[in-house]
Write a protein that holds these residues in place. Structure first.
Motif, PDB file in Angstrom:
ATOM      1  N   ASP A 385      -2.291 -15.393   1.249  1.00  0.00           N
ATOM      2  CA  ASP A 385      -2.627 -14.858   2.568  1.00  0.00           C
ATOM      3  C   ASP A 385      -1.924 -13.549   2.913  1.00  0.00           C
ATOM      4  OD1 ASP A 385      -4.064 -17.333   3.177  1.00  0.00           O
ATOM      5  OD2 ASP A 385      -2.075 -18.229   3.326  1.00  0.00           O
ATOM      6  N   SER A 386      -1.253 -12.899   1.959  1.00  0.00           N
ATOM      7  CA  SER A 386      -0.315 -11.832   2.308  1.00  0.00           C
ATOM      8  C   SER A 386      -0.801 -10.422   2.009  1.00  0.00           C
ATOM      9  CB  SER A 386       1.021 -12.080   1.590  1.00  0.00           C
ATOM     10  OG  SER A 386       1.587 -13.302   2.001  1.00  0.00           O
ATOM     11  N   SER A 387      -2.064 -10.234   1.669  1.00  0.00           N
ATOM     12  CA  SER A 387      -2.547  -8.885   1.354  1.00  0.00           C
ATOM     13  C   SER A 387      -2.358  -7.932   2.524  1.00  0.00           C
ATOM     14  CB  SER A 387      -4.022  -8.934   0.948  1.00  0.00           C
ATOM     15  OG  SER A 387      -4.188  -9.631  -0.266  1.00  0.00           O
ATOM     16  N   SER A 388      -2.700  -8.382   3.725  1.00  0.00           N
ATOM     17  CA  SER A 388      -2.564  -7.525   4.899  1.00  0.00           C
ATOM     18  C   SER A 388      -1.099  -7.192   5.163  1.00  0.00           C
ATOM     19  CB  SER A 388      -3.182  -8.208   6.118  1.00  0.00           C
ATOM     20  OG  SER A 388      -3.012  -7.429   7.280  1.00  0.00           O
ATOM     21  N   ALA A 389      -0.222  -8.185   5.029  1.00  0.00           N
ATOM     22  CA  ALA A 389       1.207  -7.940   5.221  1.00  0.00           C
ATOM     23  C   ALA A 389       1.726  -6.942   4.194  1.00  0.00           C
ATOM     24  CB  ALA A 389       1.976  -9.257   5.128  1.00  0.00           C
ATOM     25  N   LYS A 392       0.884  -3.396   5.074  1.00  0.00           N
ATOM     26  CA  LYS A 392       1.641  -2.904   6.227  1.00  0.00           C
ATOM     27  C   LYS A 392       3.139  -2.812   5.946  1.00  0.00           C
ATOM     28  CE  LYS A 392      -1.687  -4.963   9.436  1.00  0.00           C
ATOM     29  NZ  LYS A 392      -1.902  -6.015  10.471  1.00  0.00           N
ATOM     30  N   GLY A 393       3.541  -3.147   4.725  1.00  0.00           N
ATOM     31  CA  GLY A 393       4.950  -3.100   4.382  1.00  0.00           C
ATOM     32  C   GLY A 393       5.766  -4.224   4.981  1.00  0.00           C
ATOM     33  N   LEU A 394       5.107  -5.341   5.310  1.00  0.00           N
ATOM     34  CA  LEU A 394       5.788  -6.478   5.915  1.00  0.00           C
ATOM     35  C   LEU A 394       6.120  -7.525   4.858  1.00  0.00           C
ATOM     36  CD1 LEU A 394       3.504  -6.901   9.070  1.00  0.00           C
ATOM     37  CD2 LEU A 394       5.674  -5.655   8.902  1.00  0.00           C
ATOM     38  N   SER A 395       6.947  -8.475   5.234  1.00  0.00           N
ATOM     39  CA  SER A 395       7.292  -9.569   4.330  1.00  0.00           C
ATOM     40  C   SER A 395       6.073 -10.453   4.097  1.00  0.00           C
ATOM     41  CB  SER A 395       8.426 -10.410   4.923  1.00  0.00           C
ATOM     42  OG  SER A 395       9.591  -9.633   5.086  1.00  0.00           O
ATOM     43  N   PRO A 396       6.001 -11.120   2.945  1.00  0.00           N
ATOM     44  CA  PRO A 396       4.872 -12.025   2.689  1.00  0.00           C
ATOM     45  C   PRO A 396       4.807 -13.147   3.712  1.00  0.00           C
ATOM     46  CG  PRO A 396       6.122 -11.597   0.678  1.00  0.00           C
ATOM     47  CD  PRO A 396       6.928 -11.047   1.805  1.00  0.00           C
ATOM     48  N   SER A 421       2.702 -10.391  -6.628  1.00  0.00           N
ATOM     49  CA  SER A 421       1.288 -10.067  -6.437  1.00  0.00           C
ATOM     50  C   SER A 421       1.069  -9.650  -4.987  1.00  0.00           C
ATOM     51  CB  SER A 421       0.421 -11.284  -6.768  1.00  0.00           C
ATOM     52  OG  SER A 421       0.707 -11.779  -8.065  1.00  0.00           O
ATOM     53  N   LYS A 422       0.148  -8.726  -4.772  1.00  0.00           N
ATOM     54  CA  LYS A 422      -0.042  -8.188  -3.426  1.00  0.00           C
ATOM     55  C   LYS A 422      -0.475  -9.259  -2.432  1.00  0.00           C
ATOM     56  CE  LYS A 422      -1.086  -3.519  -5.037  1.00  0.00           C
ATOM     57  NZ  LYS A 422      -2.083  -2.417  -5.101  1.00  0.00           N
ATOM     58  N   PHE A 423      -1.155 -10.277  -2.910  1.00  0.00           N
ATOM     59  CA  PHE A 423      -1.662 -11.328  -2.024  1.00  0.00           C
ATOM     60  C   PHE A 423      -0.685 -12.483  -1.861  1.00  0.00           C
ATOM     61  CE2 PHE A 423      -3.318 -11.867  -6.359  1.00  0.00           C
ATOM     62  CZ  PHE A 423      -2.680 -13.051  -6.709  1.00  0.00           C
TER      63      PHE A 423
END
Length: 544
Positions: A385-389, A392-396, A421-423
């Motif tokens: 679920d972390s692609s958007s984070a 934006k340079g945010l934590s996973p 991984s980006k996601f």
């Protein structure tokens, strides 16, 4: 995108987190009820709850007699309405599924209302002798009609077509190799361990038929699983229709990460294949608890897990690894805003809010704790679920349930360069540290050092891929923590085959595959700091 892909992929109209009108009530019992008294027990609990809920114009109906079943008569019939677990306790637990109905038919989904009243009057119910330890909606379960947030990070694509130096009729394909020697492998290939994969699944006949297709005859992993299936010796078994599924719940994302659903019966087969590659003699049981679109709900999950607990208690299973390449519920940070619909609470109400949030998943936590107490190793994907984070340079994002429970070994994903991984969701939520990361591919168009797509190569039987490409080899590029988890499950099977307890396996695997010296007495920086976990380094290579 090919012309045919529009017939294969779909865009959901709405996002759901639970099945409307359906709920699960978990009750603590004084003893294990007899088989002949269980239906009486379920009805007594329903009557007692209805006596309380009547003042709020709410009614609980027997599961399988209302809601979806009245609207769609072709749904599979319900044979069990409740599941008993916690068999290691003197006072076991029973999870009962209900439909929730409001006397006003314009009330669309009375589940949150009914749960709020129950959770606010637990003491009153206890005074009647009814000890409700959890009341929750029938959460969606997805490899992540209804549409649920989850699924693989990307849809599968054809794996690279590589020339083989072998003769035209020789078997070849992709293999996973452990890069470090710190994790000891069992000399017998983990043959004394059962790995239960709860996932999607193709019908066994479809797998056997695929193995005879000319374009798939050289796929060594497909041929191995087909042979194991034909032998009928328990080395590989598929429980396809033990827990009947409907295709109402779907999940998935397209290459851009947007919600798109597509058929993915091969998701679970690919997971099982990765386990077979790493643990060549482990017994694998592929249990279909998700439909062909990668969706399901708590009913099949409770059914399968409580059946496994009974097998462990009876002694028919001695050493068990459970692979869960699936997620349940929104993540822990989003849950308050979803459940309370973005309400803000004064400080004086925070204790009540925390109590409610615990109550809507306590039954799940207790289910996994019960299996752990019997010695099962539970390996769960952390989620994608972390692609958007990441952008934006945010934590996973934190790991999803059940990976975030203390009773499970959470698995996150790194790419072929062993970077997050980006996601990838985080492997852990402090203070817990029973999580690890391993190879699970990366985002669309990411490439490895070889110039190939940065992805896990796994089995794929369908003639067409979701984007419309032809399947010419039986190998697919998959991405997601779903495909990192089976590597860890297989390594866990190796350790359990050597006599390691499940708790010690978790400690060893969570330490990663490299020895490290602590700069501080209190511990060392994890291999992947942003994922809050260490890394097990593996490679996947093409060969004979």
């Amino acid at each position: 995108m090919s012309r045919s892909s529009t017939e294969i992929m779909g865009i959901p109209d709405e996002l759901f987190h639970w099945i409307p009108d359906e709920m699960v009530v978990v009750v603590r019992l004084p003893r294990i009820p007899g088989e002949d008294t269980q239906e009486v027990l379920i009805e007594q609990i329903r009557v007692q709850l209805n006596e309380f809920l009547a003042q709020y114009s709410l009614v609980l109906e027997a599961y399988g007699t209302y809601g979806r079943w009245s609207e769609t008569p072709t749904l599979p019939p319900i044979r069990r309405r409740a599941f008993i677990f916690g068999l290691h306790h003197k006072q076991p637990l029973i999870a009962i599924f209900f439909h929730t109905r409001h006397v006003d038919p314009t009330v669309r989904d009375p589940v949150p209302m009914a749960l709020s009243y129950l959770q606010g009057h637990l003491e009153h119910l206890a005074q009647t002798g009814l000890h409700v330890v959890s009341a929750m909606p029938n959460w969606l379960v997805t490899a992540a009609p209804f549409y649920a947030d989850g699924g693989p990070a990307l849809p599968p694509h054809p794996a690279p077509a590589l020339p083989s130096p072998a003769p035209a009729n020789a078997l070849s394909g992709w293999h996973v190799r452990l890069m470090d020697s710190g994790i000891p492998l069992d000399s017998k290939g983990a043959e004394d361990v059962l790995v239960a994969v709860l996932d999607t699944s193709p019908h066994p006949d479809r797998l056997r038929s695929a193995a005879t297709r000319p374009e798939l005859r050289r796929n060594w992993l497909l041929q191995r699983l087909a042979m194991d299936l034909r032998n009928e010796d328990g080395s590989f078994a598929v429980e396809y229709d033990r827990y009947p599924q409907s295709n109402e719940v779907s999940t998935g994302r397209d290459n851009a990460g947007d919600a798109s659903y597509y058929l993915m019966p091969d998701h679970g087969l690919s997971v099982a294949g990765l386990i077979r590659d790493v643990a060549p003699r482990a017994r694998i049981r592929l249990v279909r608890v998700l439909n062909d679109y990668g969706g399901g709900d708590l009913y099949s999950l409770f059914a399968a897990l409580t059946d496994l607990e009974r097998e462990m208690v009876s002694g028919s299973i001695r050493r068990l690894v459970i692979n869960l390449s699936l997620t349940i519920m929104p993540d822990i940070r989003r849950l308050p805003y979803i459940w309370f619909d973005h309400r803000q609470w004064p400080t004086t109400q925070l204790n009540g809010v925390i109590r409610v949030l615990n109550h809507v998943e306590e039954g799940l936590r207790l289910l996994f704790e019960s299996l752990q107490s019997h010695g099962a190793l539970i390996v769960a994907a952390a989620g994608n679920d972390s692609s958007s984070a990441f952008e934006k340079g945010l934590s996973p994002r934190p790991p999803r349930a059940p990976a975030r429970y203390e009773s499970t070994l959470s698995v996150s994903s790194v790419n072929s360069y062993f970077a997050p991984s980006k996601f990838a969701n985080a492997a852990n939520i402090p203070p817990f540290d029973a999580g690890v990361a391993t190879f699970g591919g990366d985002s669309y168009r990411a490439t490895s050092a070889d110039g190939w797509p940065d992805a896990v190569r796994g089995l794929y039987l369908s003639p067409l891929f979701p984007m419309g490409e032809q399947n010419t080899s039986g190998w697919a590029d998959w991405c997601g923590s779903s495909f990192a988890a089976p590597v860890v499950s297989a390594l866990g099977a190796h350790l359990m085959a050597q006599g390691w307890s499940a708790s010690n396996v978790v400690i060893r695997l969570a330490a990663g595959s490299q020895e490290r010296r602590n700069e501080h007495l209190f511990g060392s920086t994890p291999d992947a700091p942003t994922l809050l976990g260490n890394i097990i380094r593996v490679q996947q290579r093409y060969g004979l």
